[in-house]
Structure formats: C-alpha cells, structure tokens
Design an enzyme around this catalytic site. Structure first.
Site, short mmCIF file in Angstrom:
data_model
loop_
_atom_site.label_atom_id
_atom_site.label_comp_id
_atom_site.label_asym_id
_atom_site.label_seq_id
_atom_site.Cartn_x
_atom_site.Cartn_y
_atom_site.Cartn_z
N HIS A 143 0.82 -1.21 0.00
CA HIS A 143 0.00 0.00 0.00
C HIS A 143 0.86 1.26 0.00
CE1 HIS A 143 0.71 -1.22 4.21
NE2 HIS A 143 0.83 0.08 4.43
N PRO A 193 -1.77 -7.63 -1.24
CA PRO A 193 -2.34 -8.55 -0.24
C PRO A 193 -1.26 -8.85 0.81
CG PRO A 193 -2.82 -9.28 -2.47
CD PRO A 193 -1.82 -8.19 -2.60
N LEU A 194 -1.49 -8.46 2.02
CA LEU A 194 -0.42 -8.46 3.01
C LEU A 194 0.15 -9.85 3.25
CD1 LEU A 194 -1.83 -5.79 5.48
CD2 LEU A 194 -0.05 -5.52 3.74
N ASP A 233 3.39 -3.97 9.91
CA ASP A 233 2.68 -4.69 10.96
C ASP A 233 1.62 -5.62 10.38
OD1 ASP A 233 3.78 -3.76 13.55
OD2 ASP A 233 3.11 -1.80 12.84
N GLY A 234 0.95 -5.17 9.32
CA GLY A 234 -0.08 -6.01 8.71
C GLY A 234 0.51 -7.28 8.14
N ILE A 265 1.01 1.14 13.83
CA ILE A 265 -0.28 1.64 13.35
C ILE A 265 -0.78 0.75 12.22
CG2 ILE A 265 -1.49 3.55 12.24
CD1 ILE A 265 -0.77 4.21 15.08
N GLU A 488 0.72 -24.66 2.75
CA GLU A 488 0.28 -24.47 1.37
C GLU A 488 0.34 -23.03 0.90
OE1 GLU A 488 -1.86 -28.23 2.75
OE2 GLU A 488 -1.44 -26.24 3.60
N HIS A 551 -11.94 -33.82 2.15
CA HIS A 551 -10.82 -33.97 1.22
C HIS A 551 -11.27 -34.09 -0.23
CE1 HIS A 551 -8.60 -34.44 4.87
NE2 HIS A 551 -7.50 -34.82 4.27
#
Length: 742
Positions: A143, A193-194, A233-234, A265, A488, A551
């Site tokens: 970001h 995407p963190l 942090d994320g 933060i 995975e 499964h």
C-alpha cells in the site's frame, strides 16, 4: 562465452519485457552499489513526532565503490541527504494528494531506509532492470507503493517518469495503487495482499541461494545478490508471512534481509488492540538474526550499521526492526491511523511543508538531489559491464554450466525438450494420473535445468519427488526437491518468487486439490503477476474415496475456470498428462493447475498430447459430415465413462461423438472454425460428465443439453460406491442421452 556474447545475454534479459494487462511492461527492479554516507540530522521536527531524540552522528566520507563509475562522490553532506529523504517524502505526499487516494504514511516514515537502500546499498542498472545479478527489492507493505515509485524515479528507471508520478492511481498509469510487476518495470513482484510480498521474497532468496550453489566457481561468482524486503505490521499479522519466514529460517537464507517498519499503526488504529506479541522473539525462534534500529526516523548510521551486520550473518536471514513514525513530518497526523490510507489534505500538506522546511512546488526535485541520484545510471551500466566480463570468463572455463545458466537466465527452453515426455498406448497399463505425473516430472527434470519443486508434506502421496535429486536444504542448496512442510499458502507464494526471479526457473508445487483453498490467494497472484508456476493437485474428486468430504473437491474446478489468466487442466490418462505438462512448460506467463486422480485410469484410445493443446478435442466419432446425433463431453476420470457410454449408444444405432475437454481456457483460444469442428452449433443434444460442480457447464452443453456432476459435498466410502450413489456412471450418461435426444 566471448565478451560480445555476454552482452547478448544481458541484452536478451533487457528485451524480455512482459506485456501487461493494459499497458506495456513487466517485473524486475532494484539495486546498486554500496557507499556509505554520514549525516547529522538537522531538520527541526516536532518533538511529539520523533520516537527518540536523534543522537549526533560523526561525519564520515563516502566513496563510490563501483569500479567503472563515471563520478566519484567525495562526500554527501547532511543537508543533501536530508533533502533527498524529504524529496522522497514529498513525491509521495504530492502524488497521493493529486490523486486524492493512497497511503502517504508509510513512504513518509520509511523514506530514510528507502534512501539508504536504493542510494547506498543495492546494486542495479536502471536502464536494464532485468540485469541478472541485480539485488532484488520487495515492498511487501505494498500500500506504501509511492515509496517505491519515488525511489525508481530518482534512480533513473524509465518506467516511472514525472508524468507517471502525477498520474498515480489513474487509468492506464504505470504507477498503480499497489506495486504490479506487469505494469511497472523495476517492480519485481506484485504486492498488496499483506504477507504475499515477504513470502515472494523468500522465493527470490531461495532462487539466488540455489543458483549460487549450482553455478558459482572459485573466483567466478556469477550469482551473488541480495533480496531486500520492507514489511509492515499487517504483513507480520498474516499467517502466510509466518509460514514463509519459518522456511526461510529453516533453509538459512542468509542473503534475505527484511526491514520491519515498526510503526505500531494499522488501519483500525494502534496495533495494541490486536497485536502485542514480541515479533523479535518470534523471528529468533524461526531461526532469523534480529536487529533493532530504535530510531528509524533520523538514525541513518544506525540503519547503515544494521545492514552491515545483517550482511555479515551468512547462515541466517535477518530481520531489522526499524521503529519509525508513520507520516513522519506531519504536525497533526503523524503517528496516527488517519495518515495510513488517506491523503493529508491541502491544509496538512502546507503544515508539513512548513514543518520540514520544504519550500518547493509539488513534484519538484531539487537540482542537487537530482544530480546526486543521476550517478546510478552510469554506475549501474558499469556494474553490468563488469558482470558481463565475469560471465565471459566463466563460459570459457565452464561451457556446459554456462549453457544451463543461460537457459535459466533467459528462459529459452532447450531444443526438443518436449521429446523427453513419455508416451502411452491403449495397451499401456492403467494408472493413476498422479503416478503418470511423476513420470513426467522426472522426465522433465532431466532436460530442463530450471525445473524444481516440491510438496506440502505430501510428496509420497502427490508423487512429486524428483528421484535423481536430493532435497534443497541449508547444507545442500544445489538440490531440487523443495520440502515445504504443511504450509500451502506460503508454498504458493514462495513459488511465485522463484518463477519471477529468472524466466527459466520453472517451479512446481503440490498438495491435494481441495487444499487449493489454503493457497488460493497465492494462486491468484500467480495469475495476476504472470508467474508460470505449475500447481500439481492430486486427489482431484470424490474418487479419492474414504477420506470423505473434507478432502473431496467439488467446486474447485469451476472456481479456477472463473479465474483469469490460469490454465485449469484435468487430464484423463497418460498422453493427456504429458500434454498438460507440455502446455504448462510452454506457458511461462500463465500458471497451470493439473488436477490428477488418485484412482487408476485406463489409457484411452484417441487421446493425444496434441489434442490437449487445443483444450477440447474429439477422441472418437462414428458420424460423418460433422453431424453426430449426440455429443458426449468428459474430463479426467470421467472421460472413460463418456467413452463407454458412447459405445453403448452406438450399439443402439446412434452416431456419437466423444469429446475430451481437458482445458476450457485453451479451447476458448481456438478459432471459431475449430470450435465448430468439435462442437457444431447445429448439434444441441449434448451431455457432459464431470465429478464436480455443474456450474459453468451450461455454456458447453447449451440449453437443451444436460450436465451430470455433483452439486453437493461428497461422502466417505470406497470410490466405486460413491460414484454409483452420486450418479457418476455410464448408466446415468446413457439415460441423460436418451432425454436430450428425445
């Protein structure tokens, strides 16, 4: 290799720009030389913003170390360094403000570490972002991408011009809202995407370690670069990061250096509301070397010292926790969540300009800053020239190794590699496609130097072990079997990093098909970032039997067919399995998923590797003039059922065409004429059969056709009994055929 052919290798890398999803580029970026600057912070900041009083740092001299550099820097004084850091901050502030969208807080806080990395530490060539031996940089906290765009712009990358900064987050821009390797040359991997970015970085570092172990010779270290990553942090909260970092520690990836932007933060506020663990102790437990820079705002020498210490640790990755203030310099929004994901606003921008004594117009780069950064172009060219000369010497002495290395670094496949794939006849014994897959994997490993991979603790069940190689481990990094453990999500993202490190590295990874749910985000990033990872997914249906519905995949085929830029392949026998691997190897910018059976399947008459290339093709037909009475369509283990049903219906006097539909995406790419030759529009009597969701099949069977499948969860029982109970049978196809023919 002669010097001229070395240059050709670099030129080949430069020419391999990937077309993006809307404009004109590909991934790959960072890096340069390693001088050191000294500074004493003099700019006056609000005491409430600074985390700690800045200590005085003794002045030192800084000398460029690039051998063929055009310019030698005698000294970078305090004023110039701070002006450079503030240039980075305000390029981010101005771009976010103009777009009225974005995340200014991270670039403002991370500008010092970004400056030191790109200006003093990393090796790269801005005019050839694909130079092989560049250092890699990943902004996992994607970001904050204006930090990266500002750094690329200052360093001289052609992909980020002033107009690109001014069009941040706009339609057609090369500066999108998160770093995208297919949009912005110089960006190595797609992040946002963190946690994905740090996992990609592990893959990049693994690739460097593996290639160095395989190709480096005494005095000829042609593979020698670092992977740097900034995480927030994320990222630290996401499970994928822990999965990947656990493996990085286990593998001892000493050339992976992560900077943890410790600003406390996140979007919802101070991290104390949800995240109070000791990240330091966790990473130490994961096998990382950990350093804490307590003043990341102005402690330039502390950051430099930490990097020097990290490089001295050869047997562990390093996490440098850099405590910063998000939005540093903003009088009213620094150290608050309000500066995380919103423009500062005109009033606060003015206040920040006054606070940091920044009198310049938006997007202005002071001339002394521009001149200071301009040296990276000649120095980068000199670094690449030196490496080209080194490689030329290498090839003279190690021709075979140099040829393999060129295959990996350029992505040019060896001649006739596909002939190594096995072939089968109807007389060949029946076998599970997971076993046939293993035959293909081992055949390919013999002819493709960049082929490597592994499984999520299921190698003996997925049948993915390369028998002629050992395990990639800390002490044996030259080997090609990757042991991912039960991880995975991390596995998929690490493979993305491997694939994006070098165009000729071809990673595969494996688990049960149902567990793609654990790694779907990484698979989506594979598709988005043009990373040709091969996903080997076994136990593809209710045919796995007794393990039961947890499964047994039901909706998974349909869900991946809905995902853009991915090939969902479900082969029915040996020839189709070999054909699926051929397609997967050829498509280096599109990931492939191979859904493979646990149960044995016969080698069917009429199947072929060539047919797979078309996606859907006819395996048997007793009609003429492209006018069968009925078309039966099957995939994977159900193609056998369709073929047997076709035989029964022919005995009743019907003309029946049986079609194997291995890959919808490949069929969609064929010409209208070919599609008509397989599925003539005039023939509305169609029946499909697949042991999965019927969702989507209506587009192939049409409004008058019938799709046989499973639209509920599976059950625990022997495979044969489940197939019977769920109506996945020859009898069901015959009955459906009678219905659509009536």
């Amino acid at each position: 290799m002669a010097a001229s052919s070395s240059v050709t290798l670099s030129q080949a890398l430069l020419s391999r720009s990937l077309p993006n999803h809307g404009s004109k580029t590909h991934p790959n970026h960072p890096s340069l030389f390693t001088p050191t600057t000294s500074t004493t912070p003099t700019t006056k900041f609000l005491k409430s913003v600074a985390l700690r009083p800045a200590r005085k740092i003794p002045s030192r001299r800084r000398m460029a170390v690039c051998a063929a550099a055009v310019e030698t820097l005698e000294k970078t004084d305090t004023e110039l360094l701070e002006k450079s850091v503030n240039t980075i901050r305000f390029l981010a502030i101005d771009a976010v403000e103009k777009a009225n969208s974005g995340h200014p807080g991270l670039p403002m806080g991370c500008a010092p570490m970004g400056h030191i990395l790109f200006d003093e530490v990393m090796r790269y060539n801005p005019k050839n972002p694909y130079w092989f031996n560049r250092d890699r940089f990943v902004l996992s906290a994607g970001h904050g991408c204006m930090l990266q765009y500002a750094l690329l712009h200052l360093a001289g990358y052609d992909s980020v011009k002033e107009e690109d900064l001014k069009s941040f987050r706009q339609w057609g821009s090369r500066t999108p809202g998160h770093p995208e390797n297919f949009e912005t040359t110089g960006v190595e991997v797609t992040t946002g995407p963190l946690g994905q970015g740090i996992a990609n970085a592990v893959g990049l570092a693994l690739a460097e370690r593996h290639l160095a172990a395989r190709f480096n010779k005494p005095g000829l270290e042609i593979v020698d670069h670092y992977t740097y990553v900034i995480v927030g942090d994320g990222c630290q909260m996401e499970g994928i990061a822990n999965e990947a970092c656990s493996l990085a520690g286990h593998w001892g990836l000493g050339k992976l250096i992560a900077f943890y932007d410790d600003n406390h933060i996140s979007i919802d506020g101070d991290t104390e509301i949800a995240f109070t663990e000791s990240v330091d102790k966790r990473f130490e437990a994961l096998g990382w070397h950990v350093i804490w820079v307590k003043n990341g705002n102005t402690g330039y020498d502390d950051i430099r010292s930490a990097i020097k210490e990290a490089k001295a640790v050869k047997d562990k990755p390093t996490m440098i926790k850099v405590t910063t203030t998000i939005g540093y310099g903003s009088p009213n929004k620094a150290n608050s969540y309000s500066v995380h994901g919103s423009a500062l606003g005109a009033k606060e921008v003015d206040a920040t300009r006054k606070n940091l004594a920044w009198s310049f117009e938006p997007f202005h780069i002071p001339e002394d800053v521009r001149k200071h950064w301009s040296r990276h172009v000649p120095e980068g060219a000199a670094l690449e020239a030196d490496w080209n000369a080194l490689f030329a010497e290498y090839e003279k002495l190690y021709k075979e190794e140099a040829a393999d290395f060129q295959t990996i670094s350029t992505g040019e496949l060896p001649a006739s590699w596909e002939k190594a794939l096995p072939t089968y006849t109807p007389e060949s014994p029946a076998d599970a496609t997971r076993n046939l897959s293993q035959q293909c994997l081992n055949a390919l490993a013999k002819v493709l130097p960049g082929f490597l991979g592994g499984s999520a603790d299921l190698a003996s069940s997925n049948m993915t072990l390369l028998k002629m190689y050992g395990d990639f481990q800390k002490a044996t990094p030259e080997e090609r079997n990757l042991r991912f453990g039960v991880r995975e999500h991390g596995m998929g993202a690490i493979c993305n990093g491997i694939a994006l490190h070098s165009p000729g590295l071809i990673p595969y990874c494996a688990t049960f098909f149902v567990f793609t749910d654990y790694m779907r985000a990484a698979i989506r990033i594979s598709a988005l970032s043009l990373a040709g990872v091969i996903y080997v997914m076994t136990h593809d249906s209710i045919g796995l039997g007794e393990d039961g519905p947890t499964h047994q995949p039901i909706e998974h085929l349909a869900s991946f067919r809905a995902m853009p830029n991915i090939l969902m392949l479900r082969p029915a026998d040996g020839n189709e399995t070999a054909g699926a691997y051929k397609i997967a190897i050829l498509n280096r910018k599109t990931p492939s998923i191979l859904a493979l059976s646990r149960q044995k399947l016969p080698q069917l008459a009429g199947t072929s590797t060539e047919g797979v290339e078309k996606g859907g093709y006819v395996i048997s037909d007793n009609s003429s003039g492209n006018k069968p009475d009925l078309i039966l369509i099957g995939t994977g283990s159900e193609l056998e059922i369709a073929a047997k049903a076709g035989e029964e219906l022919r005995k009743a006097g019907k003309t029946v065409r049986v079609v194997s539909f291995v890959c919808w995406e490949l069929f969609d790419q064929q010409s209208d004429a070919y599609k008509e030759s397989v599925l003539p529009a005039a023939v509305s009597a169609r029946v499909s059969i697949e042991a999965g969701s019927t969702f989507g099949w209506e587009k192939l069977v049409g409004p008058k056709g019938k799709a046989i499948g499973i639209d509920r969860f599976g059950a625990s029982a022997p495979a044969g009994r489940i197939y019977k109970e769920y109506g996945i049978s020859v009898e069901a196809v015959v009955e459906a055929a009678k219905t659509v023919l009536s």
